[in-house]
Scaffold this active site. Structure first.
Site, PDB file in Angstrom:
ATOM      1  N   ARG A   1       5.893 -29.290 -81.686  1.00 41.51           N
ATOM      2  CA  ARG A   1       6.609 -28.210 -82.359  1.00 41.51           C
ATOM      3  C   ARG A   1       6.707 -28.489 -83.857  1.00 41.51           C
ATOM      4  NH1 ARG A   1       9.434 -25.900 -78.195  1.00 41.51           N
ATOM      5  NH2 ARG A   1       9.546 -24.065 -79.524  1.00 41.51           N
TER       6      ARG A   1
ATOM      7  N   PRO B   1      11.522 -15.922 -78.672  1.00 42.68           N
ATOM      8  CA  PRO B   1      12.915 -15.649 -79.038  1.00 42.68           C
ATOM      9  C   PRO B   1      13.861 -16.683 -78.438  1.00 42.68           C
ATOM     10  CG  PRO B   1      11.795 -13.641 -78.346  1.00 42.68           C
ATOM     11  CD  PRO B   1      10.876 -14.779 -78.034  1.00 42.68           C
ATOM     12  N   GLU B   2      14.857 -17.069 -79.204  1.00 46.27           N
ATOM     13  CA  GLU B   2      15.817 -18.072 -78.741  1.00 46.27           C
ATOM     14  C   GLU B   2      17.037 -17.391 -78.131  1.00 46.27           C
ATOM     15  OE1 GLU B   2      16.306 -21.318 -81.542  1.00 46.27           O
ATOM     16  OE2 GLU B   2      14.367 -20.874 -82.446  1.00 46.27           O
TER      17      GLU B   2
ATOM     18  N   LYS C   1      16.880 -18.491 -72.474  1.00 46.57           N
ATOM     19  CA  LYS C   1      15.829 -17.655 -73.039  1.00 46.57           C
ATOM     20  C   LYS C   1      15.281 -16.651 -72.042  1.00 46.57           C
ATOM     21  CE  LYS C   1      14.274 -21.358 -76.147  1.00 46.57           C
ATOM     22  NZ  LYS C   1      13.108 -22.148 -76.585  1.00 46.57           N
TER      23      LYS C   1
END
Length: 324
Positions: A306, A2-3, A50
């Protein structure tokens, strides 16, 4: 993972439990014994990037929100919703348009000491870092949405469950938890959702010679920024992810920071309103202009790779002989 906007939402859900005592515990955590939370008082909850921080004390005392180094004024949406969000039964899958499992580079601007078991009388901060699809549920448990590989419909098992004296409970899923024995010392200047976010510091970091997409994920300068925000901000700024920051002029870097902040703020606002954030490039096959999107794993040598989406036509790669 989650950001920043998602973790701010989690913080929003936890806040009503501040000032209550843990009366019952459960969960599958092996690193932290769930029974160690029994009878502790949740005295504060803070968020940075985060990471979520929860302060527990063995004795009830005056709760002083706003005095922690992490503390910041509630956003307008939080103020309006604070009275009612204890009853929310939110589905974490509806909060985020996606997630990513790798941990970004950088130290998140965070300095703190920790271990597995809090010492008697010591200030106890629980640091919570969420994994892929990590979430917090309030007064409900997560249910299986599909069968596993063996065909079993098994509900996810919470890592930690805390029942409070006010009759409600929190269930933590897919997260790593560590005790910290002193107040987290952080730099809100690096938090993209903080009113104290330092644009000058961010611009200086972006001006490096390395590919711009590497710098964006450096939590020392962009705490809370993850793969979704990275992809969306680069596309909206028309910047190729592998363009060296040193080849981009100040106006383009400023525009990129503007898109980072605006997209993150819009995403957070959507969470409070119960709407999904619209993405233009992340996990898309075509950009809004109808061009074919390229997908490739990018990252520094020896570092995390990524998945990155970009449009070669809308985001042309900048060469050294082009004007900035």
């Amino acid at each position: 993972m989650p950001e920043g906007p998602s973790v701010r939402k989690f913080h929003h859900l936890v806040s009503p439990f501040v000032g209550q005592q843990v009366v019952k515990t459960g969960g599958s955590s092996k690193k932290l014994n769930p029974t160690s939370f029994q009878s502790l008082w949740l005295q504060d909850s803070q968020v940075h990037g985060k990471k979520l921080f929860l302060r527990f004390d063995p004795d009830e005392e005056a709760v002083s929100l706003g005095n922690s180094p992490l503390s910041e004024p509630l956003q307008e949406g939080e103020q309006k919703d604070k009275a009612r969000h204890h009853q929310e039964a939110s589905d974490p899958s509806s909060w985020s348009p996606g997630g990513d499992s790798a941990v970004p580079s950088g130290d998140d601007g965070l300095q703190c000491l920790g271990g597995d078991t809090p010492a008697g009388g010591a200030e106890r901060w629980l640091q919570v870092s969420f994994g892929l699809f990590g979430s917090i549920r309030v007064n409900e448990f997560s249910r299986a949405k599909k069968a596993n590989k063996r065909g079993d419909w098994r509900d996810p098992v919470p890592r930690l469950v805390l029942h409070f004296s006010g009759s409600g409970f929190l269930a933590f899923y897919n997260c790593q938890m560590t005790w910290r024995f002193s107040s987290p010392v952080v730099s809100p200047a690096s938090d993209i959702l903080s009113e104290k976010f330092h644009r000058g510091q961010a611009l200086e970091a972006l001006g490096r010679e390395q590919p711009i997409c590497y710098t964006l994920l450096d939590q020392r300068y962009f705490s809370g920024l993850g793969n979704i925000i990275k992809n969306e901000a680069l596309f909206r700024a028309g910047i190729h992810p592998l363009s060296p920051g040193s080849l981009l002029g100040l106006p383009r870097l400023e525009a990129l920071v503007d898109h980072v902040v605006a997209f993150s703020a819009d995403w957070l606002q959507g969470k409070f309103q119960g709407t999904r954030q619209h993405t233009q490039i992340y996990q898309k096959e075509q950009c809004p202009a109808g061009h074919q999107v390229v997908r490739e794993s990018l990252g520094p040598p020896g570092g995390f790779q990524r998945l990155t989406w970009w449009c070669p036509q809308c985001q042309p790669r900048l060469s050294a002989d082009e004007p900035k």
